[in-house]
Design a protein around this motif. Structure first.
Motif, short mmCIF file in Angstrom:
data_model
loop_
_atom_site.label_atom_id
_atom_site.label_comp_id
_atom_site.label_asym_id
_atom_site.label_seq_id
_atom_site.Cartn_x
_atom_site.Cartn_y
_atom_site.Cartn_z
N PHE A 119 0.63 -1.27 -0.06
CA PHE A 119 -0.01 0.13 0.12
C PHE A 119 0.80 1.22 -0.12
CE2 PHE A 119 -2.11 3.36 2.49
CZ PHE A 119 -3.11 3.45 1.59
N MET A 120 2.00 1.15 0.88
CA MET A 120 2.80 2.30 0.73
C MET A 120 3.52 2.57 -0.62
SD MET A 120 2.37 3.76 3.83
CE MET A 120 3.73 4.86 3.61
N VAL A 121 3.90 1.52 -1.09
CA VAL A 121 4.83 1.69 -2.47
C VAL A 121 3.64 2.22 -3.37
CG1 VAL A 121 5.80 0.38 -4.11
CG2 VAL A 121 6.46 0.02 -1.69
N GLY A 122 2.70 1.58 -3.56
CA GLY A 122 1.67 2.03 -4.30
C GLY A 122 1.20 3.59 -4.33
N SER A 123 0.69 4.02 -2.98
CA SER A 123 0.55 5.30 -2.82
C SER A 123 1.78 6.34 -3.12
CB SER A 123 0.37 5.47 -1.36
OG SER A 123 -0.75 4.97 -0.87
N LEU A 127 1.38 9.47 -6.03
CA LEU A 127 1.79 10.64 -5.84
C LEU A 127 2.91 11.20 -6.58
CD1 LEU A 127 1.68 10.52 -1.76
CD2 LEU A 127 0.02 11.62 -3.49
N SER A 128 3.96 10.17 -6.83
CA SER A 128 5.13 10.71 -7.80
C SER A 128 4.45 10.84 -9.26
CB SER A 128 6.02 9.54 -7.84
OG SER A 128 6.69 9.13 -6.33
N ALA A 129 3.59 10.06 -9.60
CA ALA A 129 3.10 10.21 -11.08
C ALA A 129 2.16 11.66 -11.09
CB ALA A 129 2.27 8.96 -11.47
N SER A 130 1.45 11.73 -10.09
CA SER A 130 0.82 13.22 -10.20
C SER A 130 1.51 14.19 -10.21
CB SER A 130 -0.15 13.02 -8.76
OG SER A 130 -1.05 11.99 -8.68
N ALA A 131 2.82 14.31 -9.19
CA ALA A 131 3.62 15.37 -9.28
C ALA A 131 4.37 15.50 -10.64
CB ALA A 131 4.50 15.05 -8.18
N ALA A 132 4.56 14.35 -11.37
CA ALA A 132 5.28 14.48 -12.62
C ALA A 132 4.30 15.05 -13.76
CB ALA A 132 5.82 13.15 -13.02
N LYS A 133 3.14 14.46 -13.76
CA LYS A 133 2.24 15.03 -14.64
C LYS A 133 2.08 16.59 -14.45
CE LYS A 133 -2.46 14.47 -16.11
NZ LYS A 133 -3.83 13.72 -15.78
N SER A 134 1.69 17.12 -13.19
CA SER A 134 1.69 18.50 -13.01
C SER A 134 2.89 19.36 -13.51
CB SER A 134 1.36 18.69 -11.51
OG SER A 134 0.33 18.10 -10.94
N SER A 135 4.01 18.81 -13.29
CA SER A 135 5.18 19.30 -13.78
C SER A 135 5.21 19.63 -15.12
CB SER A 135 6.34 18.83 -13.16
OG SER A 135 6.38 18.68 -11.60
N VAL A 136 4.84 18.35 -15.94
CA VAL A 136 5.05 18.35 -17.32
C VAL A 136 3.97 19.17 -17.65
CG1 VAL A 136 4.80 16.92 -19.47
CG2 VAL A 136 6.07 16.25 -17.42
#
Length: 278
Positions: A119-123, A127-136
């Motif tokens: 669960f921690m790894v998936g969360s 979060l990392s994918a969302s941050a990368a998408k926002s940055s791009v």
């Protein structure tokens, strides 16, 4: 005999014995720690070499035949006889374990811990994918066109204000656009020409969506000049800069122009009274 005694007293040296503040005489040539040579009657076993005998390489006190004393000093390197001993060479207990026992801190059920880890790894991945998408997305928005440029991306023209046989020039994306309301005779003339023998072969049907409306960019294909309408040898457009001639369909017929005038992307409205360019 008397003369001999007088000479003896004349050359005899005074004693040079010093004494400590306690009154004990100082005898530098006497080694009190020396051991006597070994003998057969020694009950303590063979003794080592005499400590009061200096080696040949070392300096010491020497006396001359006249009774003079000379003393030399030589500092020899100090040698230490020792052995390094690290902590781990100590005697270890036979019952001491090599690895600490952490069984007291372990959970009784390892399946629940595994689920928590997943669960921690998936969360963290989400979060990392969302941050990368926002940055791009933010980066791409900085490279997008501004609002005024997007407003000029499409231009709408009212065709009811253009009479038959007339040209209208509008500006679209910084370039002039020619809109020609052609007559029936101009349409027949454009389609009667042998377009296959032109420099840039293209039929009139390919260049228009409606026969009576001709829409094209007003930029000469030679060096980018703006041609003049209703001029030239073919009744179309003429570029006075280098003498390029275009017919009523905007095709290059004479001069240095290598290609026909470009046709932009356009469409008509549902009521067919408006032209939308872009």
């Amino acid at each position: 005999m008397a003369s001999f005694q007088a000479v003896k007293k004349a050359v005899n040296l005074a004693p040079t014995v010093r004494s400590l503040p306690s009154g004990v005489p100082v005898a530098p040539l006497l080694n009190l720690a020396v051991r006597s040579p070994s003998s057969g009657h020694d009950h303590h076993g063979p003794s080592g070499p005499r400590a009061d005998i200096q080696p040949r390489w070392a300096g010491g006190v020497s006396r001359s035949s006249a009774g003079l004393v000379s003393k030399t000093y030589l500092s020899a390197p100090t040698s230490y006889s020792q052995q390094q001993r690290t902590l781990h060479t100590s005697v270890a207990r036979k019952d001491a374990p090599e690895v600490p026992d952490f069984s007291h801190y372990r959970a009784n059920n390892t399946d629940s811990n595994r689920a928590l880890s997943y669960f921690m790894v998936g969360s963290l991945g989400v979060l990392s994918a969302s941050a990368a998408k926002s940055s791009v997305s933010e980066f791409l928005q900085t490279m997008a066109a501004s609002a005024d440029v997007l407003a000029l991306a499409k231009v709408e023209v009212d065709l009811s204000n253009i009479p038959e046989g007339k040209n209208v020039i509008i500006k679209w994306r910084g370039k002039p656009v020619f809109i020609r309301h052609r007559t029936q005779s101009e349409i027949e003339e454009a389609r009667a020409s042998d377009w296959k023998s032109f420099r840039d072969p293209q039929s009139d049907e390919e260049r228009v969506k409606k026969p009576d409306w001709l829409v094209m960019l007003g930029v000469c294909t030679h060096l980018g000049c703006v041609p003049i309408g209703e001029a030239g040898d073919f009744g179309g457009w003429f570029c006075p800069c280098h003498g390029s001639h275009y017919d009523i369909s905007g095709r290059a017929r004479k001069g240095p122009a290598p290609l026909n005038l470009e046709i932009p992307a356009y469409e008509f409205s549902e009521t067919e009274d408006k032209l939308i360019i872009g």
